[in-house]
Every structure is written in C-alpha cells, then in structure tokens.
Design a protein around this motif. Structure first.
Motif, PDB file in Angstrom:
ATOM      1  N   ALA A  76      54.999 -37.485  13.196  1.00 56.92           N
ATOM      2  CA  ALA A  76      54.148 -38.676  13.167  1.00 56.92           C
ATOM      3  C   ALA A  76      52.681 -38.286  13.043  1.00 56.92           C
ATOM      4  CB  ALA A  76      54.376 -39.516  14.420  1.00 56.92           C
ATOM      5  N   ALA A  77      52.279 -37.201  13.715  1.00 60.94           N
ATOM      6  CA  ALA A  77      50.892 -36.739  13.614  1.00 60.94           C
ATOM      7  C   ALA A  77      50.602 -36.245  12.202  1.00 60.94           C
ATOM      8  CB  ALA A  77      50.643 -35.629  14.626  1.00 60.94           C
ATOM      9  N   ILE A  78      51.574 -35.615  11.570  1.00 63.79           N
ATOM     10  CA  ILE A  78      51.393 -35.142  10.199  1.00 63.79           C
ATOM     11  C   ILE A  78      51.241 -36.316   9.234  1.00 63.79           C
ATOM     12  CG2 ILE A  78      52.549 -33.958   8.283  1.00 63.79           C
ATOM     13  CD1 ILE A  78      53.773 -32.050  10.386  1.00 63.79           C
ATOM     14  N   SER A  79      52.172 -37.267   9.300  1.00 59.59           N
ATOM     15  CA  SER A  79      52.104 -38.417   8.379  1.00 59.59           C
ATOM     16  C   SER A  79      50.913 -39.308   8.690  1.00 59.59           C
ATOM     17  CB  SER A  79      53.405 -39.220   8.452  1.00 59.59           C
ATOM     18  OG  SER A  79      53.611 -39.736   9.758  1.00 59.59           O
ATOM     19  N   GLY A  80      50.572 -39.426   9.982  1.00 53.40           N
ATOM     20  CA  GLY A  80      49.432 -40.250  10.372  1.00 53.40           C
ATOM     21  C   GLY A  80      48.115 -39.709   9.862  1.00 53.40           C
ATOM     22  N   ALA A  81      48.075 -38.420   9.565  1.00 50.75           N
ATOM     23  CA  ALA A  81      46.861 -37.821   9.016  1.00 50.75           C
ATOM     24  C   ALA A  81      46.821 -37.894   7.495  1.00 50.75           C
ATOM     25  CB  ALA A  81      46.775 -36.354   9.463  1.00 50.75           C
ATOM     26  N   GLY A  82      47.816 -38.574   6.905  1.00 54.59           N
ATOM     27  CA  GLY A  82      47.854 -38.681   5.447  1.00 54.59           C
ATOM     28  C   GLY A  82      48.416 -37.445   4.781  1.00 54.59           C
ATOM     29  N   LEU A  83      49.327 -36.760   5.481  1.00 53.50           N
ATOM     30  CA  LEU A  83      49.902 -35.516   4.967  1.00 53.50           C
ATOM     31  C   LEU A  83      51.414 -35.647   4.840  1.00 53.50           C
ATOM     32  CD1 LEU A  83      47.916 -33.163   7.365  1.00 53.50           C
ATOM     33  CD2 LEU A  83      47.417 -33.505   4.928  1.00 53.50           C
ATOM     34  N   ARG A  84      52.004 -34.768   4.036  1.00 51.72           N
ATOM     35  CA  ARG A  84      53.452 -34.712   3.928  1.00 51.72           C
ATOM     36  C   ARG A  84      53.904 -33.263   3.986  1.00 51.72           C
ATOM     37  NH1 ARG A  84      54.953 -33.714  -1.616  1.00 51.72           N
ATOM     38  NH2 ARG A  84      53.082 -33.478  -2.898  1.00 51.72           N
ATOM     39  N   VAL A  85      55.143 -33.050   4.380  1.00 51.09           N
ATOM     40  CA  VAL A  85      55.719 -31.715   4.460  1.00 51.09           C
ATOM     41  C   VAL A  85      56.332 -31.376   3.109  1.00 51.09           C
ATOM     42  CG1 VAL A  85      57.423 -30.250   5.599  1.00 51.09           C
ATOM     43  CG2 VAL A  85      56.198 -31.994   6.922  1.00 51.09           C
ATOM     44  N   VAL A  86      55.912 -30.265   2.507  1.00 49.82           N
ATOM     45  CA  VAL A  86      56.458 -29.854   1.211  1.00 49.82           C
ATOM     46  C   VAL A  86      57.333 -28.607   1.344  1.00 49.82           C
ATOM     47  CG1 VAL A  86      54.586 -30.891  -0.087  1.00 49.82           C
ATOM     48  CG2 VAL A  86      54.386 -28.511   0.653  1.00 49.82           C
ATOM     49  N   GLY A  87      57.449 -28.071   2.536  1.00 47.49           N
ATOM     50  CA  GLY A  87      58.307 -26.908   2.743  1.00 47.49           C
ATOM     51  C   GLY A  87      58.136 -26.362   4.139  1.00 47.49           C
ATOM     52  N   ARG A  88      59.092 -25.552   4.561  1.00 42.25           N
ATOM     53  CA  ARG A  88      59.009 -24.947   5.889  1.00 42.25           C
ATOM     54  C   ARG A  88      59.811 -23.650   5.894  1.00 42.25           C
ATOM     55  NH1 ARG A  88      61.982 -28.162  10.025  1.00 42.25           N
ATOM     56  NH2 ARG A  88      63.451 -26.425  10.153  1.00 42.25           N
ATOM     57  N   SER A  89      59.243 -22.610   6.509  1.00 40.44           N
ATOM     58  CA  SER A  89      59.933 -21.339   6.696  1.00 40.44           C
ATOM     59  C   SER A  89      60.058 -21.082   8.187  1.00 40.44           C
ATOM     60  CB  SER A  89      59.159 -20.196   6.033  1.00 40.44           C
ATOM     61  OG  SER A  89      58.994 -20.429   4.643  1.00 40.44           O
ATOM     62  N   ASP A  90      61.239 -20.617   8.624  1.00 41.53           N
ATOM     63  CA  ASP A  90      61.503 -20.409  10.046  1.00 41.53           C
ATOM     64  C   ASP A  90      61.822 -18.945  10.330  1.00 41.53           C
ATOM     65  OD1 ASP A  90      61.292 -23.166  10.404  1.00 41.53           O
ATOM     66  OD2 ASP A  90      63.456 -23.462  10.128  1.00 41.53           O
ATOM     67  N   VAL A  91      61.525 -18.526  11.564  1.00 40.19           N
ATOM     68  CA  VAL A  91      61.876 -17.184  12.003  1.00 40.19           C
ATOM     69  C   VAL A  91      62.138 -17.224  13.504  1.00 40.19           C
ATOM     70  CG1 VAL A  91      59.469 -16.475  12.435  1.00 40.19           C
ATOM     71  CG2 VAL A  91      61.205 -14.750  11.921  1.00 40.19           C
ATOM     72  N   ARG A  92      63.072 -16.408  13.956  1.00 41.20           N
ATOM     73  CA  ARG A  92      63.365 -16.315  15.382  1.00 41.20           C
ATOM     74  C   ARG A  92      62.508 -15.213  15.987  1.00 41.20           C
ATOM     75  NH1 ARG A  92      68.252 -18.619  17.015  1.00 41.20           N
ATOM     76  NH2 ARG A  92      67.525 -18.096  19.119  1.00 41.20           N
ATOM     77  N   PRO A  93      61.844 -15.470  17.098  1.00 41.41           N
ATOM     78  CA  PRO A  93      61.021 -14.442  17.739  1.00 41.41           C
ATOM     79  C   PRO A  93      61.869 -13.280  18.249  1.00 41.41           C
ATOM     80  CG  PRO A  93      60.470 -16.636  18.546  1.00 41.41           C
ATOM     81  CD  PRO A  93      61.741 -16.765  17.775  1.00 41.41           C
ATOM     82  N   SER A  94      61.249 -12.111  18.302  1.00 35.26           N
ATOM     83  CA  SER A  94      61.930 -10.926  18.800  1.00 35.26           C
ATOM     84  C   SER A  94      61.199 -10.294  19.976  1.00 35.26           C
ATOM     85  CB  SER A  94      62.068  -9.891  17.675  1.00 35.26           C
ATOM     86  OG  SER A  94      60.785  -9.544  17.149  1.00 35.26           O
ATOM     87  N   HIS A  95      60.240 -11.025  20.565  1.00 30.30           N
ATOM     88  CA  HIS A  95      59.465 -10.461  21.670  1.00 30.30           C
ATOM     89  C   HIS A  95      60.353 -10.342  22.919  1.00 30.30           C
ATOM     90  CE1 HIS A  95      59.014 -14.429  23.656  1.00 30.30           C
ATOM     91  NE2 HIS A  95      58.963 -14.884  22.416  1.00 30.30           N
ATOM     92  N   PRO A  96      60.029  -9.455  23.868  1.00 27.58           N
ATOM     93  CA  PRO A  96      60.898  -9.178  25.018  1.00 27.58           C
ATOM     94  C   PRO A  96      61.225 -10.400  25.870  1.00 27.58           C
ATOM     95  CG  PRO A  96      59.215  -7.478  24.814  1.00 27.58           C
ATOM     96  CD  PRO A  96      58.860  -8.547  23.830  1.00 27.58           C
ATOM     97  N   ARG A  97      60.305 -11.330  26.022  1.00 29.84           N
ATOM     98  CA  ARG A  97      60.553 -12.475  26.908  1.00 29.84           C
ATOM     99  C   ARG A  97      61.648 -13.381  26.362  1.00 29.84           C
ATOM    100  NH1 ARG A  97      54.814 -14.911  28.642  1.00 29.84           N
ATOM    101  NH2 ARG A  97      56.061 -15.928  30.239  1.00 29.84           N
ATOM    102  N   ALA A  98      61.883 -13.329  25.048  1.00 28.71           N
ATOM    103  CA  ALA A  98      62.927 -14.161  24.460  1.00 28.71           C
ATOM    104  C   ALA A  98      64.318 -13.733  24.904  1.00 28.71           C
ATOM    105  CB  ALA A  98      62.830 -14.129  22.941  1.00 28.71           C
ATOM    106  N   SER A  99      64.450 -12.487  25.356  1.00 35.13           N
ATOM    107  CA  SER A  99      65.752 -11.975  25.782  1.00 35.13           C
ATOM    108  C   SER A  99      65.771 -11.572  27.252  1.00 35.13           C
ATOM    109  CB  SER A  99      66.144 -10.777  24.905  1.00 35.13           C
ATOM    110  OG  SER A  99      65.148  -9.770  24.954  1.00 35.13           O
ATOM    111  N   ASP A 100      64.813 -12.077  28.029  1.00 36.90           N
ATOM    112  CA  ASP A 100      64.725 -11.746  29.447  1.00 36.90           C
ATOM    113  C   ASP A 100      65.349 -12.862  30.284  1.00 36.90           C
ATOM    114  OD1 ASP A 100      64.105 -11.009  32.004  1.00 36.90           O
ATOM    115  OD2 ASP A 100      61.921 -11.162  31.781  1.00 36.90           O
ATOM    116  N   PRO A 101      66.558 -12.660  30.827  1.00 31.80           N
ATOM    117  CA  PRO A 101      67.217 -13.735  31.583  1.00 31.80           C
ATOM    118  C   PRO A 101      66.541 -14.062  32.904  1.00 31.80           C
ATOM    119  CG  PRO A 101      68.479 -11.699  31.730  1.00 31.80           C
ATOM    120  CD  PRO A 101      67.378 -11.446  30.738  1.00 31.80           C
ATOM    121  N   THR A 102      65.638 -13.198  33.378  1.00 30.29           N
ATOM    122  CA  THR A 102      64.934 -13.474  34.633  1.00 30.29           C
ATOM    123  C   THR A 102      63.712 -14.368  34.427  1.00 30.29           C
ATOM    124  OG1 THR A 102      63.492 -11.513  34.478  1.00 30.29           O
ATOM    125  CG2 THR A 102      65.656 -11.223  35.508  1.00 30.29           C
TER     126      THR A 102
END
Length: 378
Positions: free
Chosen positions: A325-351
C-alpha cells in the motif's frame, strides 16, 4: 564527537569530570569509586539502583566484572508469547541491559590515555570516535569496548566479494557483514545507467558496487556526517573518488537519476541508542519518506531498487499489505523482485529469542517504477 554539556561529579576528584558518550548514554546522577575489591554482587546491587561505578582497578578485572554483572541481569521469558510480543519483550530487555551496563565507567586522561593497570593503548581508537581530548573525561566501559572493537574491524575491514576488496566501517556506521543484500545489488540485471543515487550510503559499499558494475556516476547520500566520512575513506581507497559524489542529506540529492537504490533500516521500531538507527526505523518513517519522494527523483523509464528484509513482517511489525500500500500510495508499481535467504549465524541459532522469525527470513530487492511510466523493462 565533541564533549557533551553534561558533567558527572566523581568522588575524590577536584571539581567535575566531563561525560562523553558517542552512543547517547546519559550520565548517572551518582557515581562511586570501584576497584578490584568490589564483588560482582555488590556491583550489581549498585548499578541496579542507578549508581555509576568509576573503575580504578585492573583493566582485565573490569572486563570480568562487567561480564559478571551482565550475567546477573534477569533475562526476559518469551515462552508462550506471540512472536510480536517476544520481539518487544526482547527489545525491552536489551534496553534495560544497555542502561545497566553503561553504569560501569572508566576515566580517560587527556590524549585518551587509560590510566588503569594492564590497560591497552586506546588512544588511536578513541581519537577515531571522540576526536581531540584535551581534558579528562568519563565514558561507559562497555562503550569503550565497542570503540576498541570497532577500531580493530576498521583496520581489518570486511571482505566484499562483489568488489574484490575490503570495506572499512567506522564506529557507528552500519557494517556490511550481511553480504546477501550486497549480492542482490551485484547480481540484479543492470541496464546502461549514467547516473544513480544511493540513499543512506553508510560505508559506501553499494555505491562502490554500482560503480564497479559500470554506472558512470553515483551520488551517495547519508544524514550522518560520520557515515559520509567513512564512505569518503572507502571510496578513496577503492580508487573511485572521481565517480562517486558524497552528499550529507536526509534522503535525496537534487535532480533525477535513472536508478535510485536504498537499503533502509529494516525494522519499524524505536531505536534505543544512536547506534540503533541503522536497524530500527520508527513507524517505517525513512521507508515511507523514501517511497514518497521517489517519483520526483526518478527519470522517465528509471527504476528504484529497494532492499528490504521481510523480518518485520515475520515479527508482526509491518504487513506485506502495508508495504504494498505504501508503494502504490506513492505512485509506484512493482516491476520485479529478487529474493535471497540470509546465511548469517543468527538465522541458524536456536537460542536466539527471535529464532523462529530469523530462520524463515527472506531479503528482497524490489524493483519499482512510477505507475505512469510503462517504458520500464520487465
């Protein structure tokens, strides 16, 4: 960093000592002396009541005392809480812990000399953060450790494969230790671009990557003078000074560009210290202001690349619907998106108290264009 106007009166001292904190810590109303004879329990009782401890003993014992006090601070139970409740409880604990540990203090003499037994030479590290020191001052010991650590990181630098070089982060400037967002900028197909804007440049790493990819000129902005100095140093070391212009500004420079890149703080929450501003954006203020200002700073056919993690969504702080809504409300549109999964240590820290959200986090590069502009590639 200039001396603050705050003074802290120290026992057994003639007059007062200056209080200094680059992280925005406030001086305690009461300060007592402390040395190797003080037990951790006694220290914890004093700081729990808001009393500052001016350490006069051995430096290594001070480090041990600070660790012992930290272990005595009660951790918040998050079992049974929703992920959003767990986040806010975790943030409250972080704030309480930071305020408490900031009450263990040390005095530095003119020239940033630390007059404690077995103390390291901290003169260069402190000069990098605080500037000239012509009078004695008091600083939180925990902050001093951060200053020392930042100095070592600044010397060593952070390897950036996309640059084939190292980026050197200054104290208080967000370090590009999470390489996935840099890789997104490095790998997303790039058209011929004469001019790009890098908003909130920090160390200047994204501006450097864009330049190395062939962008003829980049104007990089940041609201922090400290970040601008850091970026200037990195740009100079990389031999890119003639192609990257650095401007201190809240968001946009003047004019329009074919490509506008921004990696704003990812979490819409209140920062508790000056250093928090690189991570926390109250009410998504910077994100919203960036989106709102884009149409006036994009050339026809141009794109904006917004780097954003979905951690805020997974923590219940901002929904995907609100973002779109913030994107469209600013008069913008999404023309593409690229995704990646983080690999930093906290992403795999169960504690980690936020492990459930962090383990599922996705970082995205959103390609945005003006709604009225249909010439943008898809």
């Amino acid at each position: 960093m200039n001396f603050s106007d705050d003074n802290a009166a120290c026992p057994q001292q003639k007059g007062v000592l200056r209080w200094l904190s680059a992280n925005g810590s406030r001086p305690p109303a009461r300060i007592v002396d402390a040395d190797d004879r003080m037990s951790a329990n006694e220290a914890y009782e004093l700081v729990s009541r808001g009393t500052g401890l001016l350490w006069r003993g051995d430096f290594h014992n001070a480090r041990q005392l600070l660790s012992a006090v930290s272990r005595r601070i009660r951790r918040t139970r998050t079992h049974g809480l929703s992920v959003s409740e767990a986040f806010h409880a975790h943030r409250r604990e972080q704030s309480r812990r930071a305020r408490t540990l900031a009450l263990v203090l040390v005095r530095l003499d003119p020239g940033h000399v630390l007059p404690l037994r077995r103390a390291p030479d901290v003169r260069l590290a402190c000069h990098e953060v605080y500037g000239q020191a012509n009078v004695p001052y008091v600083v939180p010991l925990r902050e001093l450790f951060g200053v020392i650590g930042a100095h070592e990181w600044r010397k060593k630098g952070i390897s950036i494969p996309a640059l084939g070089a190292r980026i050197h982060a200054h104290y208080g400037v967000f370090a590009p230790t999470r390489g996935e967002y840099v890789d997104l900028i490095a790998e997303t197909p790039l058209p011929s671009v004469e001019l790009a804007f890098d908003i909130g440049t920090g160390t200047g790493v994204l501006a450097a990557v864009l330049t190395r990819r062939g962008v003829a000129r980049v104007v990089a902005t940041d609201s922090s003078a400290r970040a601008i100095r850091c970026a200037e140093e990195n740009v100079r070391n990389l031999g890119l000074a003639g192609r990257i212009d650095l401007v201190q500004a809240d968001l946009f420079p003047s004019g329009r560009a074919q490509l506008v890149v921004c990696n704003p703080p990812w979490l819409p929450a209140q920062p508790h210290s000056l250093l928090d501003h690189a991570v926390y954006d109250p009410d998504s203020r910077m994100l919203r202001d960036f989106l709102a200002g884009l149409p006036e700073h994009l050339r026809p056919g141009g794109e904006a690349w917004l780097i954003l993690s979905d951690l805020a969504e997974r923590l219940g702080l901002r929904s995907r619907t609100e973002l779109l809504a913030a994107i469209s409300g600013a008069g913008l549109r999404v023309v593409g998106r690229s995704d990646v999964r983080p690999s930093h240590p906290r992403a795999s820290d169960p504690t980690d108290p936020l492990h459930t959200a962090r383990s599922a986090e996705v970082t995205s590069l959103w390609r945005l264009a003006s709604i009225g502009d249909r010439a943008t590639r898809t």
